[in-house]
Enzyme design. Sequence first.
Site, PDB file in Angstrom:
ATOM      1  CB  CYS A 129       7.298 -45.812  -2.343  1.00 10.96           C
ATOM      2  SG  CYS A 129       7.694 -45.788  -4.093  1.00 10.96           S
ATOM      3  CB  CYS A 164      10.013 -48.298  -3.120  1.00 11.38           C
ATOM      4  SG  CYS A 164      10.209 -46.508  -3.298  1.00 11.38           S
ATOM      5  CB  CYS A 193      41.932 -32.320  18.985  1.00 14.31           C
ATOM      6  SG  CYS A 193      40.413 -33.285  19.060  1.00 14.31           S
ATOM      7  CB  CYS A 206      39.587 -31.556  16.163  1.00 13.70           C
ATOM      8  SG  CYS A 206      39.236 -31.188  17.898  1.00 13.70           S
TER       9      CYS A 206
END
Length: 445
Positions: free
Chosen positions: A55, A58, A193, A196
């Site tokens: 770009c 950019c 856990c 988790c």
Amino acid sequence: MRALLLGVLGCSLVLTVHGLYSAGDDVIELTTSNFNREVIQSDSLWLVEFYAPWCGHCRNLAPDWKKAAAALKGVVKIGAVDADQHNSLGGQYGVKGFPTIKIFGANKNKPEEYQGGRSSQAIVDGALNALRSLVKDRLSGKAGSSGYSKQGGGGGGGGGSKEDMVELTDDNFDKLVLEGDETWLVEFFAPWCGHCKNLEPEWAAAASVVKEQTKGKVRLGAMDATVHQVVSGRYGIRGFPTIKVFRKGEQPEDYQGGRSRGDIIERALDLFSDNAPPPELQEIINEDVLKKTCEDSQLCVIGVLPHILDTGAAGRNGYLEVMMTMAEKHKKKMWGWLWAEAGTQMDLEAALGIGGFGYPAMAAINTRKMKFALLKGSFSQTGIHEFLRELSVGRGSTATLGGGNMPKIHSVEPWDGKDGQLPEEEEYDLSDVDLDGDDIEKDEL
């Protein structure tokens, strides 16, 4: 020596194209792997630029972005995401053009659009204004230290909206997951856990994004395997968390991706695009068709096909089949696909510089930037694929749409799928016309 010089130049060009920032800059490079850790879980204010290496805007911004990062070091974090390489992050935050700058402040899950200038001074001013607002909100008790909400206690089954992240049980699993039409990513967890618990906020946040971006075609669910042992036993769940992918009519497969929300979203979007139907190829019969299709897509591909009298139904269907095949091939891009008969949308043709000849023709339009590119090669699968591939990597030649605005679109009758018919000629009654030359006066000769 010449070969060495060419090699060095080649390396230099590769570096220029593939990375705007380096480890020596104060700009922090963000990826799907570190974005959550660096930005979402941070108490700092972040300005993040989403860019593409190809770009031009950019590349123009990069020196000012680096300068602003150096000036704000230790005060405000300045980051950059190569959204070409990490497109799931761009998709997660609705990035449709480059560069896009977002401010991650009090609520990290809902960043604000940066609306300031692109000079280093303007960026610094914008960052300090955002920081001032954040501090004022914290002082008044309106904002916490960060927008990242750590869920507790419930393991992988809690967190997020219940409508977005579905709690699965032995009773509802078969009906929702196995009998439904959706593709599912299911986490089997245990409340005790630790891994988790770390995954929980990522899973819940990803569930909301995935539901929205796939329109509910891919869902995320979680099951407490210590409680619902019938289903977890059926799939041999022995470790936590275990994530499996369920696609209708297929055996479940193990999820192989990362555990950040960006990784989860990226995998879910891949699953969606694998099974999604190709985009509809629509005829431009009025302004609404063009507007809706192009505004909802980053790129709009438009074919201008020869008049039906020039091709007949068979010829036109051949061109449409080529376009539909390419729409299927590029469906992961979620582009819009349209066609028009030559001569029906002359304002559109003029804006694209097609100019009433050379059919079939094709253009790709970015309505956000009002830029377009024309197909230079053959109107074939090979020619169109090469055309779109060049655009995708930023190597296509583009121009500004005529006047910088979308041209007027005329309402026309849709094609009926049949061969064209020549217009009927007007019949003249010649019964009263005397063609006998003897009746013509000599002085009329």
